[in-house]
Write an enzyme that holds these catalytic residues in place. Sequence first.
Site, PDB file in Angstrom:
ATOM      1  N   ASP A 510      47.083  46.728  50.572  1.00 57.04           N
ATOM      2  CA  ASP A 510      46.885  46.098  49.265  1.00 57.04           C
ATOM      3  C   ASP A 510      46.601  44.621  49.473  1.00 57.04           C
ATOM      4  O   ASP A 510      47.286  43.943  50.267  1.00 57.04           O
ATOM      5  CB  ASP A 510      48.138  46.282  48.395  1.00 57.04           C
ATOM      6  CG  ASP A 510      47.919  45.728  46.993  1.00 57.04           C
ATOM      7  OD1 ASP A 510      47.296  46.447  46.193  1.00 57.04           O
ATOM      8  OD2 ASP A 510      48.378  44.612  46.721  1.00 57.04           O
ATOM      9  N   ASN A 518      41.195  36.969  41.430  1.00 56.07           N
ATOM     10  CA  ASN A 518      40.123  37.295  40.467  1.00 56.07           C
ATOM     11  C   ASN A 518      40.119  36.316  39.302  1.00 56.07           C
ATOM     12  O   ASN A 518      39.070  35.822  38.884  1.00 56.07           O
ATOM     13  CB  ASN A 518      40.321  38.716  39.938  1.00 56.07           C
ATOM     14  CG  ASN A 518      39.203  39.637  40.401  1.00 56.07           C
ATOM     15  OD1 ASN A 518      38.220  39.195  40.975  1.00 56.07           O
ATOM     16  ND2 ASN A 518      39.358  40.918  40.145  1.00 56.07           N
ATOM     17  N   ASP A 527      34.822  40.545  44.075  1.00 50.50           N
ATOM     18  CA  ASP A 527      34.055  41.621  44.714  1.00 50.50           C
ATOM     19  C   ASP A 527      33.725  41.256  46.165  1.00 50.50           C
ATOM     20  O   ASP A 527      33.808  42.085  47.075  1.00 50.50           O
ATOM     21  CB  ASP A 527      32.771  41.883  43.935  1.00 50.50           C
ATOM     22  CG  ASP A 527      33.033  42.497  42.586  1.00 50.50           C
ATOM     23  OD1 ASP A 527      34.171  42.967  42.376  1.00 50.50           O
ATOM     24  OD2 ASP A 527      32.109  42.522  41.751  1.00 50.50           O
ATOM     25  N   GLU A 554      42.143  47.105  44.347  1.00 52.99           N
ATOM     26  CA  GLU A 554      42.243  46.286  45.566  1.00 52.99           C
ATOM     27  C   GLU A 554      43.024  46.995  46.664  1.00 52.99           C
ATOM     28  O   GLU A 554      43.442  46.366  47.639  1.00 52.99           O
ATOM     29  CB  GLU A 554      42.917  44.942  45.231  1.00 52.99           C
ATOM     30  CG  GLU A 554      44.381  45.049  44.805  1.00 52.99           C
ATOM     31  CD  GLU A 554      44.509  45.233  43.295  1.00 52.99           C
ATOM     32  OE1 GLU A 554      45.587  44.933  42.748  1.00 52.99           O
ATOM     33  OE2 GLU A 554      43.547  45.657  42.644  1.00 52.99           O
TER      34      GLU A 554
END
Length: 638
Positions: A510, A518, A527, A554
């Site tokens: 993770d 983000n 991304d 993620e």
Amino acid sequence: MVRENPSGVSPKHSLTRRALRLAILRIGLVSLSAGGISYYVNSTSIEREVTGQLLLSTEQSLQRESLPFQEIKELQQNFLNEFAETLARPGTKATLVDDFQQIFYRHEDGSYTQRPQLFEGQPLADGRRFARMSATYAPDVVPDDDVKARFALSYLLSHKYGSSTKGRLFNFYGVVPEKGFPIYQDADIAKVFTYSGPEALKLETYEFYARGFGTLGNDTLFTRMYWDFSNNAWMTTIATADVADASGKHQILACVDVLLDQLMNRIAKPAMQGAYSSLFIADGEGTLIYHPSAMEQVKSSAGEASIRSLKLTQDYPLLEVASVLPPGQAQIVQTQDNIVAMGLIPGTPWVLAVHYPRSLMTPAIFDNLFIVVVLGLLTLLVEVFILRSILQKQVAIPLFRLIQATRRLGVGNERPYLERLPTRSPDEIGELARAFAKMAERVQDAQAHLELKVQDRTAELEEANRQLYELSTIDGLTGIANRRRFDEALISEWRRGVRADTVLSLMLIDVDHFKRYNDHYGHQAGDDCLRSVARTLKDHALRAGDLAARYGGEEFVLITTTGVGRALDHAQAVCLAMESLALPHAMSPFGVVTVSIGLAVMPFTQEGAVSDLLKQADQALYSAKARGRNQVVLAGPW
């Protein structure tokens, strides 16, 4: 001057005249018989060819038209899974309630909509933007924290899935049973729907709402088509609810409105020239979605017109077959006027029927019949002249050889039988033999060319199937294996490990504080970050059996077949490699992008299942996060 008749036979009764009379009689009988047989053979052959083409083209259309609906069902299921997983995380509800306060605005009548300018792209205080997202919530149920959390989460996920499918889907929205829904689309519903007056929104009267929340299961449903005047287009709603709890209550309903215009345009142009198509629901009544001669009735009836209500008696036989059609497989139904190929579009309740009028076959049948009759007459007339002018030896043997060559034409690739043909004869038989030899050469060459072409087409199809499979197992964002490929590989490695009595290890990875990343750097940077993580994992998939895949959001996974020591070293190397990339992360206590890894290793000498391995890895990942992140935690008794 009178010529003598040495035979003494009257011209009326000469052998020539009798042979001609018999030949003419035979011409008539053979022509009639050949015509009858030709008519039957041609009609049967043409009908068989039409049927084959109908089946092939219809099945291709069924598979093609099912693809967007398969995507919608998968997206809705992913939406529901993510919705349930997010609500189950500790501490999430309070965050979502806070999101509700930031996003929504309460009106005087008790209803809620998104705050002004959010739909136009104005950011929240924390920088998040939700352009093209609007929402409305009924005022008759005062939202408590649970409703607020679910409504806020539906808003966030509807934006995520709606924006990711922009250009492919018309919209995406999640409906809560308390009669509220956020939606991602071009129109702002907060400016359209009200809760008072004759045009007041009564969500419970909508088919997708009543059916979606009216059952305990979570099967995907398709509403009847309806005419949307705001878009001036035919539409249907596809909805999937979560599984109801013990009290029979649902928490969320994932919906997509589908524009049917493009589907209708494609259906209106079947592959076979002269044919026409219809599309209806397999509900016993044949509720019409598209029929070239009944669209005005469909529109005027608000999508309730059916084959039975319009008394389309020529299509009644289709209704008897529709209820037992296997998805994706076409069947032929013979009606009085048409040959119909029909099949159920996979993943939908819709039946596609391609109608080929029998009248289209009549000209071809009679054209072939005319050719056969004319050729028969000409052939028999030539035979009359042959009887008078050519000796048996000059005709019978060469013709026999031609017959043998004809029978062997196209059987195998050897051609020694052509050498026995009388190609050197200077008369018509020789000419016929030479022409036949040239034709035989062309036929053999054409057959060889056709075989090569079939091989090429087969190879192209196999390659296309391979590429299609790869596309369906590759994550579109990161370029590594997706969840589907991971699930297949995990089961495959598990079974191989059981047979070989080896060890299987699984890393659940993770990205630390990715939401903050983000929010701070933007979705494009997020991304790019995920792609960097994917490349790092791919570089550490060192062995032939290793597989790096995106697990979702993620989260990533890495399958290896190494023991505990090497697996732990391997996981720590991945963790260190990610930190060594030094991707800046201002919102992380480490200053760079890092990952937390939950490692699970299971020897196949102990009892267990694939789900146990995943559960152990997930628990280990949870421990890694709880201990401060940027580290590896090994699950189990090691």
